[in-house]
Design a protein around this motif. Structure first.
Motif, mmCIF file in Angstrom:
data_model
loop_
_atom_site.group_PDB
_atom_site.id
_atom_site.type_symbol
_atom_site.label_atom_id
_atom_site.label_comp_id
_atom_site.label_asym_id
_atom_site.label_seq_id
_atom_site.Cartn_x
_atom_site.Cartn_y
_atom_site.Cartn_z
ATOM 1 N N LEU A 23 32.091 5.621 37.575
ATOM 2 C CA LEU A 23 31.744 7.064 37.932
ATOM 3 C C LEU A 23 33.109 7.695 38.625
ATOM 4 O O LEU A 23 33.268 8.953 38.281
ATOM 5 C CB LEU A 23 30.717 6.824 38.853
ATOM 6 N N GLU A 24 33.604 7.063 39.496
ATOM 7 C CA GLU A 24 34.741 7.688 40.185
ATOM 8 C C GLU A 24 35.783 8.229 39.107
ATOM 9 O O GLU A 24 36.411 9.146 39.189
ATOM 10 C CB GLU A 24 35.520 6.841 40.887
ATOM 11 N N SER A 25 35.945 7.122 38.072
ATOM 12 C CA SER A 25 36.932 7.456 36.969
ATOM 13 C C SER A 25 36.661 8.620 36.286
ATOM 14 O O SER A 25 37.368 9.399 35.861
ATOM 15 C CB SER A 25 37.440 6.168 36.215
ATOM 16 N N GLN A 26 35.443 8.711 35.975
ATOM 17 C CA GLN A 26 34.937 9.849 35.073
ATOM 18 C C GLN A 26 35.141 11.345 35.768
ATOM 19 O O GLN A 26 35.393 12.103 35.389
ATOM 20 C CB GLN A 26 33.531 9.526 34.633
ATOM 21 N N GLN A 27 34.944 11.016 37.117
ATOM 22 C CA GLN A 27 34.821 12.368 37.883
ATOM 23 C C GLN A 27 36.255 12.867 37.924
ATOM 24 O O GLN A 27 36.669 13.998 37.853
ATOM 25 C CB GLN A 27 34.316 12.174 39.415
#
Length: 479
Positions: free
Chosen positions: A228-232
């Motif tokens: 999720l962090e990488s997608q954000q």
């Protein structure tokens, strides 16, 4: 243009610190099916045509070209036409008269019959042609100045275009890095979920302690958070890229990951560009333009010789001959005063020189010479910055190559360690902590492998940017 060299130093910092980023949490988000793919060449093309600062530089070029055209037209003969119809008294006195300018010269005579306040119509038509035929080099100096002004704006555009192309290429590589990171973090999540499924079954059957299930649950949650962090952060990176091409869109879909399938061929020598660096060319043109201004100032103190020609016609309601009593007949009707009845022409040469301009011009030239010196020092500073950046680019390229040689070794070792740890755990010879450690080690090695491959491309881009030749980078792009 100083922003360009600052950006090159920024690239150096990113390349130098990128190896410590073990999460590589920058990615692109896949767009819905049917969305056009944004290739690097397409991104550069869009940036060239859409980015406002580049379009502003092109407008400056067109303005400079128009100014040069105005300068050239100003050297042609100047012609003026004036017509007038007046109703006024005709009282005149002898004495000095200073004209404030104009095309119609004062040619009225002086009355000899005393003053008379009766008004009459008068008319005048005049055409004057004036050409500054001899300028003692001033004409050519101004033409050279206008031409250099156009070249300066063109160099300014080319330098800004070059710097912006470097920005777009670097942003694109970072976005690709981010896209790869999402894929790796997703694979890590799937690996953690598979392990979670196996351990849950073992725990339910009483073959594993309950703590193993809790640890795997925590690892799955951690892996999901990384995704999720990488997608954000990926959306932010893609937004930065698409902003640079003039079409902000955080969901744009990039080209495939062909950059990770092969490493570029590294140059055998640091390399150089036989032409002047685009970021130096604008400084050189500033120096040339300043020297041209100095030449114009020096020529402005010299004389000017002009050819003058004029044709004039006058009409008046006042008679030319005095009557028997000495007065002049005055006919106040428009039909008597408006038709032209007296004509004159003037042909001559005028020369103007103001020696006092020599002192004023000398001071102006001294000031201009200092401005040229300041521009020359700015050129030297930029050249020094580029020289230092070029040397660091060579070091960064060598470091990236060394890291690219070690990353596959690390990845192979991490894979073997994970396979062996998983086998030992399934055989009851290792605990869950050892397995999670090797899983984290594998994830970090996968990320490092992608990072160092991308860093070689970015180091090659940095080298091309410092020598001012992006073709050496574009020629390496996968086909």
């Amino acid at each position: 243009m100083c922003k360009g060299i600052i950006y090159l130093w920024g690239l150096l910092t990113l390349l130098d610190t990128g190896g410590g980023n073990t999460t590589l949490a920058q990615s692109t988000q896949t767009a819905p099916a049917g969305t056009d793919v944004l290739t690097l060449n397409r991104a550069l093309e869009l940036a060239r045509s859409n980015y406002p600062s580049l379009r502003g530089k092109l407008a400056n070029i067109r303005a400079a070209e128009a100014d040069a055209q105005v300068t050239n037209l100003s050297f042609l003969p100047q012609a003026g036409l004036q017509a007038q119809a007046l109703n006024a008294t005709s009282n005149q006195v002898r004495g000095a008269y200073v004209s404030n300018g104009g095309l119609l010269l004062p040619i009225s005579g002086v009355r000899t019959d005393g003053f008379n306040n009766r008004a009459a119509f008068t008319s005048g038509l005049s055409m004057v042609v004036d050409w500054e035929a001899v300028t003692f080099g001033r004409r050519q100096a101004r033409r050279d100045q206008a031409r250099l002004a156009v070249e300066q704006t063109q160099a300014d555009y080319e330098g800004e275009l070059f710097t912006h192309q470097v920005r777009v290429c670097d942003a694109y590589l970072l976005a690709l890095n981010a896209q790869k990171a999402v894929a790796l973090q997703t694979a890590n999540l799937q690996r953690a979920q598979e392990l979670q499924r196996i351990i849950r079954a073992s725990t339910a059957g009483g073959l594993r302690p309950g703590i193993d299930s809790a640890v795997t649950n925590a690892e799955v949650a951690r892996a999901r958070l990384q995704v999720l962090e990488s997608q954000q952060l990926a959306q932010q990176q893609v937004l930065r890229l698409t902003e640079l091409v003039g079409q902000p869109n955080p969901t744009a879909r990039l080209d495939s990951l062909v950059f990770y399938n092969q490493l570029p061929r590294l140059p055998l020598s640091p390399g150089s560009n036989p032409t002047l660096h685009p970021q130096l060319r604008v400084y050189q043109k500033n120096v040339d333009l300043g020297r041209a201004g100095e030449t114009v100032l020096r020529a402005s103190a010299l004389p000017s010789v002009s050819l003058l020609g004029s044709v004039q016609g006058r009409g008046s309601g006042i008679g030319e001959q005095a009557q028997a009593d000495g007065s002049f007949r005055i006919d106040p009707s428009p039909g008597a005063g408006l038709p032209l009845r007296s004509f004159n022409y003037i042909v001559g040469v005028t020369a103007i020189w103001r020696p006092t301009d020599l002192w004023r011009t000398r001071a102006s030239i001294a000031a201009q010479r200092e401005r040229v010196s300041a521009n020359q020092q700015a050129y030297e500073q930029q050249a020094l910055n580029l020289q230092a950046a070029g040397q660091n680019a060579v070091l960064q390229l060598q470091l990236a190559q060394a890291r690219a040689e070690q990353a596959p070794i690390q990845l192979d070792a991490a894979k073997q360690a994970f396979i062996q740890s998983q086998a030992r755990y399934e055989s009851g010879l290792d605990n869950i902590q050892a397995l999670t450690q090797t899983s984290a080690l594998l994830n970090r090695a996968e990320v490092d492998q992608a990072l160092v491959t991308n860093s070689v491309w970015r180091a090659l881009l940095l080298r091309a940017a410092t020598i001012g030749d992006l073709d050496s980078f574009f020629q390496q792009l996968p086909r």
